[in-house]
Motif scaffolding. Structure first.
Motif, PDB file in Angstrom:
ATOM      1  N   VAL A 149     -13.602 -12.099  -3.440  1.00 29.11           N
ATOM      2  CA  VAL A 149     -12.826 -11.190  -2.589  1.00 29.11           C
ATOM      3  C   VAL A 149     -12.175 -10.094  -3.423  1.00 29.11           C
ATOM      4  CG1 VAL A 149     -12.368 -12.935  -0.817  1.00 29.11           C
ATOM      5  CG2 VAL A 149     -10.746 -12.662  -2.706  1.00 29.11           C
ATOM      6  N   GLU A 150     -11.853  -9.004  -2.758  1.00 16.76           N
ATOM      7  CA  GLU A 150     -11.073  -7.916  -3.345  1.00 16.76           C
ATOM      8  C   GLU A 150     -10.127  -7.398  -2.279  1.00 16.76           C
ATOM      9  OE1 GLU A 150     -10.548  -6.541  -6.266  1.00 16.76           O
ATOM     10  OE2 GLU A 150     -12.051  -7.697  -7.358  1.00 16.76           O
ATOM     11  N   LYS A 151      -8.880  -7.247  -2.643  1.00 16.48           N
ATOM     12  CA  LYS A 151      -7.896  -6.756  -1.684  1.00 16.48           C
ATOM     13  C   LYS A 151      -7.729  -5.249  -1.806  1.00 16.48           C
ATOM     14  CE  LYS A 151      -4.023  -7.811  -4.726  1.00 16.48           C
ATOM     15  NZ  LYS A 151      -2.789  -8.550  -4.890  1.00 16.48           N
ATOM     16  N   SER A 152      -7.569  -4.629  -0.649  1.00 18.64           N
ATOM     17  CA  SER A 152      -7.243  -3.211  -0.640  1.00 18.64           C
ATOM     18  C   SER A 152      -5.739  -3.068  -0.850  1.00 18.64           C
ATOM     19  CB  SER A 152      -7.662  -2.589   0.698  1.00 18.64           C
ATOM     20  OG  SER A 152      -6.993  -3.236   1.765  1.00 18.64           O
ATOM     21  N   LYS A 153      -5.310  -1.851  -1.092  1.00 16.85           N
ATOM     22  CA  LYS A 153      -3.876  -1.603  -1.246  1.00 16.85           C
ATOM     23  C   LYS A 153      -3.187  -1.721   0.109  1.00 16.85           C
ATOM     24  CE  LYS A 153      -4.139   1.535  -5.157  1.00 16.85           C
ATOM     25  NZ  LYS A 153      -3.912   2.917  -5.616  1.00 16.85           N
ATOM     26  N   ILE A 154      -1.907  -2.020   0.055  1.00 16.09           N
ATOM     27  CA  ILE A 154      -1.094  -1.996   1.274  1.00 16.09           C
ATOM     28  C   ILE A 154      -0.775  -0.530   1.555  1.00 16.09           C
ATOM     29  CG2 ILE A 154       1.112  -2.644   2.314  1.00 16.09           C
ATOM     30  CD1 ILE A 154       1.033  -5.141   0.443  1.00 16.09           C
ATOM     31  N   PRO A 155      -1.088  -0.034   2.745  1.00 16.04           N
ATOM     32  CA  PRO A 155      -0.800   1.370   3.049  1.00 16.04           C
ATOM     33  C   PRO A 155       0.693   1.667   2.919  1.00 16.04           C
ATOM     34  CG  PRO A 155      -2.150   0.382   4.768  1.00 16.04           C
ATOM     35  CD  PRO A 155      -1.701  -0.728   3.872  1.00 16.04           C
ATOM     36  N   HIS A 156       1.011   2.785   2.315  1.00 19.03           N
ATOM     37  CA  HIS A 156       2.428   3.137   2.134  1.00 19.03           C
ATOM     38  C   HIS A 156       3.147   3.253   3.480  1.00 19.03           C
ATOM     39  CE1 HIS A 156       1.751   7.386   3.220  1.00 19.03           C
ATOM     40  NE2 HIS A 156       0.615   7.261   2.550  1.00 19.03           N
ATOM     41  N   GLU A 157       2.404   3.529   4.543  1.00 14.94           N
ATOM     42  CA  GLU A 157       3.008   3.614   5.875  1.00 14.94           C
ATOM     43  C   GLU A 157       3.507   2.260   6.370  1.00 14.94           C
ATOM     44  OE1 GLU A 157      -0.454   6.635   5.909  1.00 14.94           O
ATOM     45  OE2 GLU A 157      -0.053   4.668   5.053  1.00 14.94           O
ATOM     46  N   TYR A 158       2.997   1.158   5.782  1.00 19.52           N
ATOM     47  CA  TYR A 158       3.332  -0.180   6.252  1.00 19.52           C
ATOM     48  C   TYR A 158       4.174  -0.996   5.284  1.00 19.52           C
ATOM     49  CZ  TYR A 158      -0.233   0.637   9.797  1.00 19.52           C
ATOM     50  OH  TYR A 158      -0.958   1.155  10.826  1.00 19.52           O
ATOM     51  N   MET A 159       4.675  -0.374   4.240  1.00 24.95           N
ATOM     52  CA  MET A 159       5.420  -1.127   3.226  1.00 24.95           C
ATOM     53  C   MET A 159       6.583  -1.919   3.827  1.00 24.95           C
ATOM     54  SD  MET A 159       4.114  -1.128   0.368  1.00 24.95           S
ATOM     55  CE  MET A 159       3.446  -0.344  -1.040  1.00 24.95           C
ATOM     56  N   VAL A 160       7.283  -1.346   4.786  1.00 28.71           N
ATOM     57  CA  VAL A 160       8.436  -2.023   5.374  1.00 28.71           C
ATOM     58  C   VAL A 160       7.996  -3.210   6.226  1.00 28.71           C
ATOM     59  CG1 VAL A 160      10.390  -1.744   6.955  1.00 28.71           C
ATOM     60  CG2 VAL A 160       9.822   0.076   5.349  1.00 28.71           C
ATOM     61  N   GLY A 161       6.922  -3.065   6.960  1.00 28.57           N
ATOM     62  CA  GLY A 161       6.507  -4.104   7.894  1.00 28.57           C
ATOM     63  C   GLY A 161       5.522  -5.117   7.356  1.00 28.57           C
ATOM     64  N   VAL A 162       5.213  -5.073   6.064  1.00 27.74           N
ATOM     65  CA  VAL A 162       4.176  -5.954   5.537  1.00 27.74           C
ATOM     66  C   VAL A 162       4.552  -7.430   5.670  1.00 27.74           C
ATOM     67  CG1 VAL A 162       4.849  -6.026   3.091  1.00 27.74           C
ATOM     68  CG2 VAL A 162       2.445  -6.148   3.714  1.00 27.74           C
ATOM     69  N   GLY A 163       5.820  -7.748   5.544  1.00 28.41           N
ATOM     70  CA  GLY A 163       6.249  -9.136   5.726  1.00 28.41           C
ATOM     71  C   GLY A 163       5.971  -9.624   7.138  1.00 28.41           C
ATOM     72  N   LEU A 164       6.181  -8.756   8.108  1.00 23.70           N
ATOM     73  CA  LEU A 164       5.898  -9.120   9.494  1.00 23.70           C
ATOM     74  C   LEU A 164       4.402  -9.299   9.723  1.00 23.70           C
ATOM     75  CD1 LEU A 164       8.402  -6.763  11.356  1.00 23.70           C
ATOM     76  CD2 LEU A 164       8.600  -9.228  10.959  1.00 23.70           C
ATOM     77  N   ILE A 165       3.598  -8.486   9.052  1.00 19.58           N
ATOM     78  CA  ILE A 165       2.148  -8.614   9.172  1.00 19.58           C
ATOM     79  C   ILE A 165       1.700  -9.974   8.630  1.00 19.58           C
ATOM     80  CG2 ILE A 165      -0.081  -7.727   8.379  1.00 19.58           C
ATOM     81  CD1 ILE A 165       1.206  -4.917   8.390  1.00 19.58           C
ATOM     82  N   TYR A 166       2.214 -10.337   7.446  1.00 17.14           N
ATOM     83  CA  TYR A 166       1.884 -11.648   6.879  1.00 17.14           C
ATOM     84  C   TYR A 166       2.336 -12.766   7.827  1.00 17.14           C
ATOM     85  CZ  TYR A 166       0.225 -10.617   2.155  1.00 17.14           C
ATOM     86  OH  TYR A 166      -0.529 -10.226   1.083  1.00 17.14           O
ATOM     87  N   LEU A 167       3.545 -12.657   8.355  1.00 16.81           N
ATOM     88  CA  LEU A 167       4.059 -13.674   9.268  1.00 16.81           C
ATOM     89  C   LEU A 167       3.166 -13.799  10.489  1.00 16.81           C
ATOM     90  CD1 LEU A 167       6.320 -15.689   9.910  1.00 16.81           C
ATOM     91  CD2 LEU A 167       7.558 -13.817  11.000  1.00 16.81           C
ATOM     92  N   TYR A 168       2.763 -12.677  11.058  1.00 22.38           N
ATOM     93  CA  TYR A 168       1.885 -12.692  12.228  1.00 22.38           C
ATOM     94  C   TYR A 168       0.542 -13.347  11.903  1.00 22.38           C
ATOM     95  CZ  TYR A 168      -1.395 -11.104  15.741  1.00 22.38           C
ATOM     96  OH  TYR A 168      -2.393 -11.059  16.685  1.00 22.38           O
TER      97      TYR A 168
END
Length: 197
Positions: free
Chosen positions: A159-178
């Motif tokens: 696997v290879e991960k893409s970067k987290i979009p700078h537009e979503y830096m604040v909500g990334v924890g919620l994305i992981y939780l979801y």
């Protein structure tokens, strides 16, 4: 003080879910510059106007980088028109061409409507083309789910991960939780259905 207790309980709950998910959903190792037969880029809905969403932009950017580094000479763009009328595979392919990837190196898988279908259809393409190994590119929070499906389908992959979009830096924890809550619910359903049969 009550807010602190609630936050602690939520943290403990998330840690328990994370542990259960990690022990039940296997994830492959990162590719670490190994040569592979194909790069599989998992789709994500385009914007309503057909433009690239930030998540899709980062996945494509990573796939193009791997291609230009010589990791694989073929890229499967997988994803149908899920959230709107724009076929994810076509949007991704156009973006890859703009990033210097040869059109003849791109395979468009236009039918998949879910992560599982992305990988089922990609496996069929790999079998038809005689491709044995793959590197799967997706967002960091999505890789465990994708990789666990690839294991079930017996796809030899990393696997290879893409970067987290700078537009979503604040909500990334919620994305992981979801994502991890969704995987936990699917695991519970799987065990419930298994007990019924």
């Amino acid at each position: 003080m009550i807010v602190l207790y609630v936050l602690c309980l939520m943290l403990v709950f998330f840690m328990i879910i994370y542990f259960i998910i990690c022990s039940n959903f296997k994830k492959a190792a990162y590719n670490n510059r190994q040569k592979r037969d194909v790069i599989i880029v998992l789709g994500y809905p385009a914007k309503k106007d057909g433009g690239m969403s930030p998540i899709l932009r980062e996945r494509i950017s990573k796939a193009a980088k791997l291609y230009h580094e010589g990791i694989a000479g073929i890229i499967i763009c997988t994803g149908g028109a899920v959230a709107n009328n724009y076929v994810e595979a076509d949007v991704m392919a156009q973006a890859l061409i703009e990033l210097g990837v040869s059109d003849c190196s791109i395979i468009r898988e236009r039918l998949a409507k879910s992560t599982y279908e992305n990988l089922v259809n990609s496996k069929k393409i790999m079998q038809n083309k005689g491709l044995k190994t793959a590197v799967i590119v997706s967002s960091p929070w999505h890789l465990r789910k994708a990789s666990s499906y690839a294991y079930r389908l017996e796809i030899d992959h990393s696997v290879e991960k893409s970067k987290i979009p700078h537009e979503y830096m604040v909500g990334v924890g919620l994305i992981y939780l979801y994502m991890y809550t969704q995987m936990f619910i699917n695991l519970l359903r799987y065990h419930r259905d298994k007990q019924k049969s």
